[in-house]
Write a protein that holds these residues in place. Structure first.
Motif, PDB file in Angstrom:
ATOM      1  N   VAL A  55      20.113   5.647  51.830  1.00 13.08           N
ATOM      2  CA  VAL A  55      19.403   6.159  50.659  1.00 13.08           C
ATOM      3  C   VAL A  55      17.952   6.397  51.062  1.00 13.08           C
ATOM      4  CG1 VAL A  55      18.720   5.758  48.271  1.00 13.08           C
ATOM      5  CG2 VAL A  55      20.916   4.891  49.093  1.00 13.08           C
ATOM      6  N   ASP A  56      17.507   7.639  50.990  1.00 18.73           N
ATOM      7  CA  ASP A  56      16.126   7.981  51.340  1.00 18.73           C
ATOM      8  C   ASP A  56      15.353   8.208  50.045  1.00 18.73           C
ATOM      9  OD1 ASP A  56      13.726   9.139  52.154  1.00 18.73           O
ATOM     10  OD2 ASP A  56      14.662  10.123  53.875  1.00 18.73           O
ATOM     11  N   MET A  57      14.623   7.193  49.635  1.00 13.27           N
ATOM     12  CA  MET A  57      13.904   7.273  48.364  1.00 13.27           C
ATOM     13  C   MET A  57      12.793   8.323  48.397  1.00 13.27           C
ATOM     14  SD  MET A  57      15.646   5.284  46.531  1.00 13.27           S
ATOM     15  CE  MET A  57      14.658   5.306  45.047  1.00 13.27           C
ATOM     16  N   THR A  58      12.306   8.675  49.594  1.00 12.70           N
ATOM     17  CA  THR A  58      11.285   9.718  49.697  1.00 12.70           C
ATOM     18  C   THR A  58      11.845  11.054  49.237  1.00 12.70           C
ATOM     19  OG1 THR A  58      10.298   8.550  51.559  1.00 12.70           O
ATOM     20  CG2 THR A  58       9.644  10.837  51.239  1.00 12.70           C
ATOM     21  N   SER A  71      30.703  12.828  34.319  1.00 12.30           N
ATOM     22  CA  SER A  71      30.685  11.661  33.424  1.00 12.30           C
ATOM     23  C   SER A  71      30.095  10.431  34.103  1.00 12.30           C
ATOM     24  CB  SER A  71      32.114  11.361  32.940  1.00 12.30           C
ATOM     25  OG  SER A  71      32.648  12.477  32.260  1.00 12.30           O
ATOM     26  N   GLY A  72      29.021  10.638  34.850  1.00 12.67           N
ATOM     27  CA  GLY A  72      28.340   9.524  35.483  1.00 12.67           C
ATOM     28  C   GLY A  72      28.912   9.081  36.816  1.00 12.67           C
ATOM     29  N   GLU A  73      30.043   9.644  37.241  1.00 10.57           N
ATOM     30  CA  GLU A  73      30.638   9.296  38.528  1.00 10.57           C
ATOM     31  C   GLU A  73      30.156  10.277  39.587  1.00 10.57           C
ATOM     32  OE1 GLU A  73      34.971   8.778  40.757  1.00 10.57           O
ATOM     33  OE2 GLU A  73      34.881   9.597  38.725  1.00 10.57           O
ATOM     34  N   LEU A  74      29.505   9.771  40.639  1.00  6.97           N
ATOM     35  CA  LEU A  74      29.024  10.631  41.709  1.00  6.97           C
ATOM     36  C   LEU A  74      30.152  10.990  42.656  1.00  6.97           C
ATOM     37  CD1 LEU A  74      26.318   9.753  40.523  1.00  6.97           C
ATOM     38  CD2 LEU A  74      25.469   9.468  42.857  1.00  6.97           C
ATOM     39  N   ALA A  75      30.262  12.289  42.938  1.00  5.35           N
ATOM     40  CA  ALA A  75      31.295  12.785  43.847  1.00  5.35           C
ATOM     41  C   ALA A  75      30.726  13.159  45.206  1.00  5.35           C
ATOM     42  CB  ALA A  75      31.994  13.995  43.227  1.00  5.35           C
ATOM     43  N   ALA A  76      29.480  13.615  45.235  1.00  4.39           N
ATOM     44  CA  ALA A  76      28.889  14.080  46.485  1.00  4.39           C
ATOM     45  C   ALA A  76      27.373  14.068  46.362  1.00  4.39           C
ATOM     46  CB  ALA A  76      29.379  15.486  46.813  1.00  4.39           C
ATOM     47  N   CYS A  77      26.687  14.085  47.504  1.00  6.05           N
ATOM     48  CA  CYS A  77      25.230  14.079  47.491  1.00  6.05           C
ATOM     49  C   CYS A  77      24.695  14.650  48.795  1.00  6.05           C
ATOM     50  CB  CYS A  77      24.705  12.659  47.279  1.00  6.05           C
ATOM     51  SG  CYS A  77      25.535  11.391  48.253  1.00  6.05           S
ATOM     52  N   ALA A  78      23.513  15.222  48.718  1.00  5.78           N
ATOM     53  CA  ALA A  78      22.836  15.770  49.895  1.00  5.78           C
ATOM     54  C   ALA A  78      21.419  16.144  49.509  1.00  5.78           C
ATOM     55  CB  ALA A  78      23.569  16.999  50.432  1.00  5.78           C
ATOM     56  N   GLY A  79      20.570  16.254  50.515  1.00  5.61           N
ATOM     57  CA  GLY A  79      19.202  16.656  50.267  1.00  5.61           C
ATOM     58  C   GLY A  79      18.620  17.389  51.448  1.00  5.61           C
ATOM     59  N   TRP A  80      17.342  17.681  51.347  1.00  9.45           N
ATOM     60  CA  TRP A  80      16.671  18.374  52.443  1.00  9.45           C
ATOM     61  C   TRP A  80      15.190  18.036  52.446  1.00  9.45           C
ATOM     62  CZ3 TRP A  80      12.792  22.208  52.279  1.00  9.45           C
ATOM     63  CH2 TRP A  80      12.440  22.644  50.997  1.00  9.45           C
ATOM     64  N   ILE A  81      14.579  18.301  53.587  1.00  6.89           N
ATOM     65  CA  ILE A  81      13.145  18.103  53.745  1.00  6.89           C
ATOM     66  C   ILE A  81      12.672  19.028  54.850  1.00  6.89           C
ATOM     67  CG2 ILE A  81      13.274  16.245  55.452  1.00  6.89           C
ATOM     68  CD1 ILE A  81      11.061  14.852  53.649  1.00  6.89           C
ATOM     69  N   ARG A  82      11.420  19.410  54.808  1.00  4.52           N
ATOM     70  CA  ARG A  82      10.865  20.263  55.861  1.00  4.52           C
ATOM     71  C   ARG A  82      10.749  19.466  57.162  1.00  4.52           C
ATOM     72  NH1 ARG A  82       8.480  25.134  55.843  1.00  4.52           N
ATOM     73  NH2 ARG A  82       8.383  25.218  53.587  1.00  4.52           N
ATOM     74  N   ALA A  83      11.059  20.104  58.275  1.00  2.65           N
ATOM     75  CA  ALA A  83      10.963  19.452  59.579  1.00  2.65           C
ATOM     76  C   ALA A  83       9.548  18.947  59.822  1.00  2.65           C
ATOM     77  CB  ALA A  83      11.356  20.439  60.676  1.00  2.65           C
ATOM     78  N   GLY A  84       9.459  17.823  60.537  1.00  2.00           N
ATOM     79  CA  GLY A  84       8.163  17.272  60.897  1.00  2.00           C
ATOM     80  C   GLY A  84       7.607  16.270  59.915  1.00  2.00           C
ATOM     81  N   THR A  85       8.246  16.114  58.772  1.00  2.00           N
ATOM     82  CA  THR A  85       7.771  15.123  57.814  1.00  2.00           C
ATOM     83  C   THR A  85       8.350  13.760  58.174  1.00  2.00           C
ATOM     84  OG1 THR A  85       9.596  15.604  56.326  1.00  2.00           O
ATOM     85  CG2 THR A  85       7.562  16.820  55.972  1.00  2.00           C
ATOM     86  N   GLN A  86       7.696  12.717  57.747  1.00  2.00           N
ATOM     87  CA  GLN A  86       8.105  11.361  58.107  1.00  2.00           C
ATOM     88  C   GLN A  86       9.552  11.086  57.698  1.00  2.00           C
ATOM     89  OE1 GLN A  86       6.340   9.316  59.877  1.00  2.00           O
ATOM     90  NE2 GLN A  86       7.705   7.564  59.798  1.00  2.00           N
ATOM     91  N   LEU A 112      15.472  20.401  57.184  1.00  2.00           N
ATOM     92  CA  LEU A 112      16.475  19.463  57.664  1.00  2.00           C
ATOM     93  C   LEU A 112      17.380  19.079  56.503  1.00  2.00           C
ATOM     94  CD1 LEU A 112      14.315  17.046  59.852  1.00  2.00           C
ATOM     95  CD2 LEU A 112      15.938  18.756  60.661  1.00  2.00           C
ATOM     96  N   VAL A 113      18.667  19.323  56.642  1.00  2.00           N
ATOM     97  CA  VAL A 113      19.647  18.862  55.654  1.00  2.00           C
ATOM     98  C   VAL A 113      19.886  17.390  55.951  1.00  2.00           C
ATOM     99  CG1 VAL A 113      21.979  19.122  54.735  1.00  2.00           C
ATOM    100  CG2 VAL A 113      20.681  21.144  55.485  1.00  2.00           C
ATOM    101  N   ARG A 114      19.793  16.547  54.923  1.00  2.00           N
ATOM    102  CA  ARG A 114      19.841  15.102  55.135  1.00  2.00           C
ATOM    103  C   ARG A 114      20.891  14.431  54.254  1.00  2.00           C
ATOM    104  NH1 ARG A 114      18.593  12.253  58.082  1.00  2.00           N
ATOM    105  NH2 ARG A 114      17.117  10.813  57.225  1.00  2.00           N
ATOM    106  N   ALA A 115      21.515  13.417  54.839  1.00  2.00           N
ATOM    107  CA  ALA A 115      22.365  12.477  54.104  1.00  2.00           C
ATOM    108  C   ALA A 115      23.365  13.164  53.183  1.00  2.00           C
ATOM    109  CB  ALA A 115      21.497  11.490  53.319  1.00  2.00           C
ATOM    110  N   MET A 116      24.197  14.019  53.774  1.00  2.00           N
ATOM    111  CA  MET A 116      25.221  14.695  52.983  1.00  2.00           C
ATOM    112  C   MET A 116      26.526  13.923  53.093  1.00  2.00           C
ATOM    113  SD  MET A 116      26.339  18.618  53.097  1.00  2.00           S
ATOM    114  CE  MET A 116      27.840  19.183  52.376  1.00  2.00           C
ATOM    115  N   PHE A 117      27.038  13.514  51.936  1.00  2.00           N
ATOM    116  CA  PHE A 117      28.280  12.746  51.885  1.00  2.00           C
ATOM    117  C   PHE A 117      29.110  13.186  50.691  1.00  2.00           C
ATOM    118  CE2 PHE A 117      25.319   9.992  54.124  1.00  2.00           C
ATOM    119  CZ  PHE A 117      26.081   9.541  55.191  1.00  2.00           C
TER     120      PHE A 117
END
Length: 195
Positions: A55-58, A71-86, A112-117
């Motif tokens: 879990v990347d809280m940033t 209905s409140g049940e998570l099926a999938a998740c993913a995020g992104w951030i610009r390269a070079g950031t912490q 950068l595509v991050r933490a896709m599940f």
């Protein structure tokens, strides 16, 4: 612009909040044990579950991490951030083909595509593709020239089908010295249409 891969009825995509952290971790662990174990085996998955942050809280605080839910049940998740950031750094030590620590080359204009599940219960419903399309669209709007990610072996077919190509193979060494293979993949992003 709508995603080419529509969501199944009843499911929605939204930005994650801090309140989703436990549910996101649950999806990550379920995906590791339900899908990833076939490629890496139980000992490596146990090490990943203990030493690889899920879990990347940033990203959540920045509004670039997303969940698909019903209905409140998570099926999938993913995020992104610009390269070079912490937050864009990969956990663990990346090892080159000789087993030496090395830093992956990532274009400075990359996202950068991050933490896709995807939870194993909800695979093969297009959720992964939908999330990719969503974050890629945001990357284009942020003038990112390409999308880069570090795929697990089980994720490679999805990313290849979405137009990504492998550019390097890495071994990621975790805190207990367990290692797992990750494939660095990249996709050029078409420039955003003029407004």
């Amino acid at each position: 612009m709508t995603c080419a891969c529509p969501l199944a009825p009843g499911f929605t995509l939204r930005a994650a909040t801090a309140a989703d952290a436990d549910a996101i971790r649950y999806v990550h662990l379920a995906s590791l044990w339900g899908i990833g174990v076939s490629a890496y085996g139980p000992a490596v998955i146990d090490s990943i579950a203990r030493h690889y942050p899920t879990v990347d809280m940033t990203l959540i605080a920045g509004g670039t991490y997303y969940v698909i839910e019903r209905s409140g049940e998570l099926a999938a998740c993913a995020g992104w951030i610009r390269a070079g950031t912490q937050s864009g750094k990969q956990p663990g030590v990346m090892l080159d083909c000789h087993g030496q620590p090395a830093r992956p080359a990532v274009p400075s204009d990359a996202m950068l595509v991050r933490a896709m599940f995807v939870h194993p219960k909800w695979t093969r419903r297009g959720f992964g593709r939908h999330l990719l399309e969503h974050v890629e669209r945001e990357g284009r709007q942020a003038d990112c020239g390409c999308s880069t990610l570090f795929a697990t072996l089980t994720g490679v077919p999805l990313y290849e089908a979405a137009g990504y190509r492998a550019v390097a193979r890495w071994d990621v060494r975790l805190a207990d010295n367990a290692t797992f293979a990750a494939i660095q993949m990249q996709k050029e992003l078409a420039m955003r249409a003029a407004a």
